[in-house]
Design an enzyme around this catalytic site. Structure first.
Site, PDB file in Angstrom:
ATOM      1  N   GLU A 127       0.866  -1.195   0.000  1.00  0.00           N
ATOM      2  CA  GLU A 127       0.000   0.000   0.000  1.00  0.00           C
ATOM      3  C   GLU A 127       0.893   1.231   0.000  1.00  0.00           C
ATOM      4  O   GLU A 127       2.088   1.114   0.286  1.00  0.00           O
ATOM      5  CB  GLU A 127      -0.873  -0.001   1.270  1.00  0.00           C
ATOM      6  CG  GLU A 127      -1.814  -1.178   1.335  1.00  0.00           C
ATOM      7  CD  GLU A 127      -2.796  -1.071   2.498  1.00  0.00           C
ATOM      8  OE1 GLU A 127      -2.672  -0.135   3.309  1.00  0.00           O
ATOM      9  OE2 GLU A 127      -3.681  -1.936   2.572  1.00  0.00           O
ATOM     10  N   PRO A 128       0.286   2.407  -0.256  1.00  0.00           N
ATOM     11  CA  PRO A 128       1.121   3.614  -0.249  1.00  0.00           C
ATOM     12  C   PRO A 128       1.943   3.739   1.035  1.00  0.00           C
ATOM     13  O   PRO A 128       3.078   4.195   1.011  1.00  0.00           O
ATOM     14  CB  PRO A 128       0.091   4.745  -0.361  1.00  0.00           C
ATOM     15  CG  PRO A 128      -1.073   4.123  -1.081  1.00  0.00           C
ATOM     16  CD  PRO A 128      -1.092   2.678  -0.680  1.00  0.00           C
ATOM     17  N   GLY A 131       4.691  -1.050   2.828  1.00  0.00           N
ATOM     18  CA  GLY A 131       5.492  -1.856   1.908  1.00  0.00           C
ATOM     19  C   GLY A 131       6.211  -2.916   2.715  1.00  0.00           C
ATOM     20  O   GLY A 131       5.708  -4.019   2.923  1.00  0.00           O
ATOM     21  N   THR A 158       1.946  -5.931  -9.535  1.00  0.00           N
ATOM     22  CA  THR A 158       2.360  -6.618 -10.768  1.00  0.00           C
ATOM     23  C   THR A 158       1.140  -7.272 -11.402  1.00  0.00           C
ATOM     24  O   THR A 158       0.299  -7.829 -10.678  1.00  0.00           O
ATOM     25  CB  THR A 158       3.422  -7.694 -10.420  1.00  0.00           C
ATOM     26  OG1 THR A 158       4.530  -7.045  -9.820  1.00  0.00           O
ATOM     27  CG2 THR A 158       3.880  -8.450 -11.659  1.00  0.00           C
ATOM     28  N   ARG A 243       9.769 -15.882  -2.784  1.00  0.00           N
ATOM     29  CA  ARG A 243      11.176 -15.431  -2.789  1.00  0.00           C
ATOM     30  C   ARG A 243      12.081 -16.412  -3.522  1.00  0.00           C
ATOM     31  O   ARG A 243      13.130 -16.019  -4.046  1.00  0.00           O
ATOM     32  CB  ARG A 243      11.622 -15.173  -1.344  1.00  0.00           C
ATOM     33  CG  ARG A 243      10.966 -13.901  -0.824  1.00  0.00           C
ATOM     34  CD  ARG A 243      11.055 -13.668   0.655  1.00  0.00           C
ATOM     35  NE  ARG A 243      10.230 -12.491   0.995  1.00  0.00           N
ATOM     36  CZ  ARG A 243       9.766 -12.197   2.200  1.00  0.00           C
ATOM     37  NH1 ARG A 243      10.032 -13.001   3.218  1.00  0.00           N
ATOM     38  NH2 ARG A 243       9.031 -11.118   2.391  1.00  0.00           N
ATOM     39  N   GLN A 336      30.064  -2.929 -18.017  1.00  0.00           N
ATOM     40  CA  GLN A 336      31.458  -2.459 -18.037  1.00  0.00           C
ATOM     41  C   GLN A 336      32.280  -3.216 -19.082  1.00  0.00           C
ATOM     42  O   GLN A 336      33.042  -2.619 -19.840  1.00  0.00           O
ATOM     43  CB  GLN A 336      32.070  -2.647 -16.628  1.00  0.00           C
ATOM     44  CG  GLN A 336      33.403  -1.966 -16.444  1.00  0.00           C
ATOM     45  CD  GLN A 336      33.294  -0.438 -16.445  1.00  0.00           C
ATOM     46  OE1 GLN A 336      32.208   0.119 -16.226  1.00  0.00           O
ATOM     47  NE2 GLN A 336      34.384   0.238 -16.720  1.00  0.00           N
ATOM     48  N   GLY A 339      31.715  -2.024 -22.449  1.00  0.00           N
ATOM     49  CA  GLY A 339      32.146  -0.643 -22.700  1.00  0.00           C
ATOM     50  C   GLY A 339      31.006   0.183 -23.269  1.00  0.00           C
ATOM     51  O   GLY A 339      29.858   0.046 -22.826  1.00  0.00           O
ATOM     52  N   GLU A 363       8.976  -8.302  -3.291  1.00  0.00           N
ATOM     53  CA  GLU A 363       8.780  -9.515  -2.456  1.00  0.00           C
ATOM     54  C   GLU A 363       9.723  -9.506  -1.245  1.00  0.00           C
ATOM     55  O   GLU A 363      10.234 -10.524  -0.806  1.00  0.00           O
ATOM     56  CB  GLU A 363       8.897 -10.781  -3.303  1.00  0.00           C
ATOM     57  CG  GLU A 363       7.775 -10.796  -4.344  1.00  0.00           C
ATOM     58  CD  GLU A 363       7.455 -12.129  -4.952  1.00  0.00           C
ATOM     59  OE1 GLU A 363       7.740 -13.164  -4.327  1.00  0.00           O
ATOM     60  OE2 GLU A 363       6.885 -12.130  -6.067  1.00  0.00           O
ATOM     61  N   GLU A 367      16.848  -5.607   2.874  1.00  0.00           N
ATOM     62  CA  GLU A 367      16.853  -5.336   4.318  1.00  0.00           C
ATOM     63  C   GLU A 367      15.840  -6.253   5.026  1.00  0.00           C
ATOM     64  O   GLU A 367      16.115  -6.772   6.116  1.00  0.00           O
ATOM     65  CB  GLU A 367      16.505  -3.856   4.582  1.00  0.00           C
ATOM     66  CG  GLU A 367      17.579  -2.861   4.134  1.00  0.00           C
ATOM     67  CD  GLU A 367      17.695  -2.688   2.601  1.00  0.00           C
ATOM     68  OE1 GLU A 367      16.747  -3.034   1.866  1.00  0.00           O
ATOM     69  OE2 GLU A 367      18.747  -2.201   2.149  1.00  0.00           O
TER      70      GLU A 367
HETATM   71  N1  COS Z   1       5.182 -17.893   7.865  1.00  0.00           N
HETATM   72  C1  COS Z   1       4.139 -17.867   8.701  1.00  0.00           C
HETATM   73  N2  COS Z   1       3.906 -16.863   9.559  1.00  0.00           N
HETATM   74  C2  COS Z   1       4.791 -15.832   9.579  1.00  0.00           C
HETATM   75  C3  COS Z   1       5.907 -15.795   8.740  1.00  0.00           C
HETATM   76  C4  COS Z   1       6.077 -16.886   7.847  1.00  0.00           C
HETATM   77  N3  COS Z   1       7.110 -16.932   6.986  1.00  0.00           N
HETATM   78  N4  COS Z   1       6.582 -14.656   8.978  1.00  0.00           N
HETATM   79  C5  COS Z   1       5.911 -13.998   9.950  1.00  0.00           C
HETATM   80  N5  COS Z   1       4.829 -14.723  10.300  1.00  0.00           N
HETATM   81  C6  COS Z   1       3.831 -14.387  11.303  1.00  0.00           C
HETATM   82  C7  COS Z   1       4.443 -14.314  12.689  1.00  0.00           C
HETATM   83  O1  COS Z   1       4.481 -15.598  13.305  1.00  0.00           O
HETATM   84  C8  COS Z   1       3.477 -13.386  13.384  1.00  0.00           C
HETATM   85  O2  COS Z   1       2.290 -14.091  13.789  1.00  0.00           O
HETATM   86  P1  COS Z   1       1.931 -14.362  15.344  1.00  0.00           P
HETATM   87  O3  COS Z   1       2.017 -13.043  16.031  1.00  0.00           O
HETATM   88  O4  COS Z   1       0.555 -14.931  15.288  1.00  0.00           O
HETATM   89  O5  COS Z   1       2.955 -15.331  15.821  1.00  0.00           O
HETATM   90  C9  COS Z   1       3.041 -12.454  12.289  1.00  0.00           C
HETATM   91  O6  COS Z   1       3.329 -13.094  11.079  1.00  0.00           O
HETATM   92  C10 COS Z   1       3.721 -11.120  12.329  1.00  0.00           C
HETATM   93  O7  COS Z   1       5.107 -11.331  12.332  1.00  0.00           O
HETATM   94  P2  COS Z   1       6.093 -10.346  13.045  1.00  0.00           P
HETATM   95  O8  COS Z   1       5.643 -10.024  14.425  1.00  0.00           O
HETATM   96  O9  COS Z   1       7.438 -10.883  12.860  1.00  0.00           O
HETATM   97  O10 COS Z   1       5.854  -9.016  12.159  1.00  0.00           O
HETATM   98  P3  COS Z   1       6.771  -7.788  11.897  1.00  0.00           P
HETATM   99  O11 COS Z   1       5.885  -6.640  11.670  1.00  0.00           O
HETATM  100  O12 COS Z   1       7.840  -7.669  12.932  1.00  0.00           O
HETATM  101  O13 COS Z   1       7.527  -8.075  10.499  1.00  0.00           O
HETATM  102  C11 COS Z   1       8.176  -8.994   8.442  1.00  0.00           C
HETATM  103  C12 COS Z   1       7.426  -9.180   9.730  1.00  0.00           C
HETATM  104  C13 COS Z   1       9.162  -7.844   8.442  1.00  0.00           C
HETATM  105  C14 COS Z   1       8.938 -10.267   8.186  1.00  0.00           C
HETATM  106  C15 COS Z   1       7.076  -8.780   7.379  1.00  0.00           C
HETATM  107  O14 COS Z   1       6.380  -7.586   7.643  1.00  0.00           O
HETATM  108  C16 COS Z   1       7.568  -8.783   5.962  1.00  0.00           C
HETATM  109  O15 COS Z   1       7.899  -9.823   5.392  1.00  0.00           O
HETATM  110  N6  COS Z   1       7.583  -7.582   5.338  1.00  0.00           N
HETATM  111  C17 COS Z   1       7.909  -7.477   3.930  1.00  0.00           C
HETATM  112  C18 COS Z   1       6.677  -7.676   3.124  1.00  0.00           C
HETATM  113  C19 COS Z   1       6.986  -7.804   1.691  1.00  0.00           C
HETATM  114  O16 COS Z   1       7.667  -8.723   1.278  1.00  0.00           O
HETATM  115  N7  COS Z   1       6.461  -6.864   0.911  1.00  0.00           N
HETATM  116  C20 COS Z   1       6.567  -6.933  -0.489  1.00  0.00           C
HETATM  117  C21 COS Z   1       5.187  -7.014  -1.010  1.00  0.00           C
HETATM  118  S1  COS Z   1       4.928  -8.165  -2.224  1.00  0.00           S
HETATM  119  S2  COS Z   1       5.844  -7.391  -3.773  1.00  0.00           S
END
Ligand code: COS
Length: 381
Positions: A127-128, A131, A158, A243, A336, A339, A363, A367
């Site tokens: 979303e805006p 991400g 996409t 991924r 590179q 050239g 995806e 980071e």
């Molecule tokens: N499989 C199953 N559950 C998962 C999981 C996985 N791979 N990864 C996280 N979860 C679950 C956690 O267990 C947690 O659930 P519970 O609280 O019920 O245990 C919940 O998801 C939230 O996880 P967490 O507390 O770790 O959330 P955070 O906000 O700290 O961050 C990340 C999680 C950063 C890993 C997540 O927000 C992420 O992947 N962000 C990137 C999203 C992305 O790829 N965006 C691109 C969009 S598609 S182009």
């Protein structure tokens, strides 16, 4: 341990290579320049079984393993990363999620045509203002009894205007945080669903990336995937497999650029000899080949773990992180080595360099992969 690909794997790899060379290569520069979606080519990819590679044949898929998918993704991505991102989203985010967590009715209605490549799917999480911080979903899905009322905006989607089926994450119970999020199957053409502006992008310019707007869209209850509140877990589990697809895409972009650089270095002469005979170029090629091999092994291992039903979240994040960094580095070096020719469209490597960048972003950024990996290794202690 066995590093040998099967006869079937080699056949699929060859089929994807032939398709990429014969059907995708002609016109790829034009599609990139004019931001044209490869609609005809995607249709043919569907007919060849590339759009639902891992789906059970009883739901219209090819019934292949994730290793086959990685091999095909690499070959397609060597030539056209805009086509391969469409393939990746359809296979690993949409089809896989529906097959694993959808109801029988959802599978019959949506998965079958998606897996056959008759229609295309989209995955709508970003979303805006959400991400990387994907739990902060502002799109809402209010429970109205037998339907959800969907309101909000999704960004950078996409297949935004070419899809027929959209998996949309939305918040139903804000007080429950990420446990209140649902994933709804939204059909193109539902009242109140508008496809917004097309993004003009640096790379993967043939893919159609759009914002989407939902205003009081009535989505039937039977279109929810999984239990109430399963949406965030659904997104995370699905992205974990996604991924592997993006790692394979990055691998393909890198190996495509490397192959072009290798070929060019044998043709181009400078200071009286082919440029690969200069150590400066030979060492670059050696580093490229080594890093690509490492990325390939990591990606295939993540795919193998998934096929064995073993945990693969950490390995898919590692593969995506590493392969996408290799893609960026390799494509820069390929430009590179070329050239001045590397800086013009005709030689393909400048496009591959622009395409590589997105693999470090979508995806889950590099980071985010480091968050997933560091949490996994720290949890193991
Ligand atoms: N499989 C199953 N559950 C998962 C999981 C996985 N791979 N990864 C996280 N979860 C679950 C956690 O267990 C947690 O659930 P519970 O609280 O019920 O245990 C919940 O998801 C939230 O996880 P967490 O507390 O770790 O959330 P955070 O906000 O700290 O961050 C990340 C999680 C950063 C890993 C997540 O927000 C992420 O992947 N962000 C990137 C999203 C992305 O790829 N965006 C691109 C969009 S598609 S182009």
């Amino acid at each position: 341990m066995n590093f040998q690909l099967t006869e079937e794997h080699l056949m699929i790899q060859q089929a994807a290579r032939d398709f990429a060379q014969n059907e995708l290569l002609p016109g790829v520069i034009d599609r990139d320049t004019h931001e044209k979606f490869p609609a005809e080519q995607i249709k043919k990819m569907g007919e060849l079984g590339f759009m639902g590679m891992m789906v059970d044949p009883k739901y219209g898929g090819a019934g292949l393993d994730t290793i086959s998918y990685v091999l095909a993704m690499e070959e397609i991505s060597k030539v056209d990363a805009s086509a391969s991102v469409c393939m990746s989203v359809n296979n690993s985010l949409v089809c896989w999620g529906l097959e694993k967590f959808g109801t029988e009715e959802q599978k019959q209605k949506y998965l079958v045509p998606l897996a056959k490549g008759e229609i295309i799917g989209a995955f709508c999480l970003s979303e805006p203002e959400a991400g990387s911080d994907a739990t902060s979903q502002k799109t809402t899905a209010i429970d109205m009894g037998d339907y959800y009322l969907l309101n909000g905006t999704k960004n950078w989607i996409t297949n935004g205007s070419s899809a027929s089926v959209y998996l949309v994450m939305a918040q139903t119970h804000p007080e429950k945080g990420h446990r209140g999020i649902n994933c709804l199957i939204v059909e193109r053409g539902m009242e109140g669903f508008v496809i917004g502006k097309k993004e003009e992008k640096m790379g993967i310019r043939g893919s159609d990336t759009h914002s989407l707007m939902f205003t009081d869209v009535k989505v039937p209850k039977e279109n929810r995937i999984g239990e109430d509140g399963f949406g965030f877990k659904f997104a995370m589990k699905t992205l974990s497999g996604g991924r592997i697809g993006i790692a394979a895409q990055a691998l393909g972009i890198a190996s495509g650029a490397y192959e072009l650089a290798l070929k060019y270095s044998k043709e181009r002469k400078a200071f009286g000899k082919e440029i690969y005979k200069h150590q400066a170029i030979a060492f670059k090629l050696a580093d490229m080949a080594t890093e690509i091999e490492a990325a390939r092994l990591m990606t295939l291992r993540a795919a193998w773990l998934k096929d064995q039903g073993l945990p693969f979240d950490k390995e898919s994040a590692m593969a995506k992180l590493f392969a996408s960094e290799v893609a960026m580095k390799t494509t820069i070096e390929a430009v590179q080595i070329h050239g001045g020719y590397g800086y013009v469209k005709e030689f393909h490597v400048e496009r591959l360099m622009r395409d590589a960048k997105i693999t470090q972003i979508y995806e889950g950024t590099s980071e985010i992969q480091r968050i997933v990996i560091s949490r996994a290794i720290l949890d193991q202690q």
